[in-house]
Write an enzyme that holds these catalytic residues in place. Structure first.
Site, PDB file in Angstrom:
ATOM      1  CG  HIS A  43      -0.344  -0.024   2.532  1.00  0.00           C
ATOM      2  ND1 HIS A  43       0.176   1.107   3.130  1.00  0.00           N
ATOM      3  CD2 HIS A  43      -0.148  -1.030   3.413  1.00  0.00           C
ATOM      4  CE1 HIS A  43       0.653   0.797   4.336  1.00  0.00           C
ATOM      5  NE2 HIS A  43       0.482  -0.498   4.522  1.00  0.00           N
ATOM      6  CB  CYS A  60       1.743  -3.502   5.341  1.00  0.00           C
ATOM      7  SG  CYS A  60       0.147  -4.212   5.828  1.00  0.00           S
TER       8      CYS A  60
END
Length: 195
Positions: free
Chosen positions: A155, A171
């Site tokens: 992301h 992440c």
């Protein structure tokens, strides 16, 4: 004499670098992208973590995403033994994740719903609507193993100064302009390898 040798060596290095790395044009962005990204603080960009077209060091099939957590690079494999290399921030040592997954879903300016484990560690985190204050940034690629959500994402970020560091809860964070570029290139069900 010494200075001219140094100058010559630097010139040769510059030529070799130009042969191996090529900048990638900025992707098309929407009016909303432009508006939201203008509200995110700018960071001094480290050119090592820029977006470059280069020879493929992965050996993977075109369309595959490979994340090198140690070097802090993400590679999008192109045809003709080329890749686009992006700088990333990865999970710190305690929260690192490796494995093979697939992109099951893609979202623009997604809402962020922190998982229960994260809320337990940091009670101050809460659901955040998509936008410039959201830690997922401009785009998110949701990683699944089979049909199970890994809870890990590739992301964007509202902390671009942390690209190149091990700071996330697992992440893979990218500059917003880079995650837009990757999002535009990546198909749903694309293979993702995190090393």
């Amino acid at each position: 004499m010494r200075l001219s040798r140094l100058s010559l060596a630097l010139a040769v290095m510059a030529l070799l670098t130009a042969c191996n790395f090529k900048g990638v044009p900025e992707p098309q962005v929407s009016a909303r992208d432009t508006e939201y990204m203008a509200l995110i603080p700018k960071a001094q960009e480290d050119l090592r973590y820029g977006r470059y077209l280069m020879d493929d060091p992965t050996g993977e099939a075109p369309g595959t995403i490979v994340v090198d957590t140690k070097e802090r690079f993400l590679y999008y494999v192109m045809p003709n033994k080329k890749v686009i290399r992006y700088g990333v921030a990865v999970g710190d040592e305690a929260y690192g994740w490796t494995g093979v997954s697939r992109v099951a879903r893609k979202a623009e300016w997604p809402d962020w719903n922190p998982p229960a484990e994260m809320k337990a560690r940091w009670p101050h985190v809460k659901h955040t609507k998509g936008g410039p204050d959201n830690p997922l940034g401009a785009r998110a690629l949701y990683l699944y193993e089979g049909n199970k959500d890994t809870l890990y994402r590739i992301h964007g970020t509202n902390e671009p100064e942390k690209i190149g560091l091990g700071v996330s809860s697992g992440c893979i964070r990218m500059r917003n302009i880079d995650v837009i570029d990757l999002y535009n290139r990546t198909d749903t069900n694309a293979k993702v390898i995190v090393r």
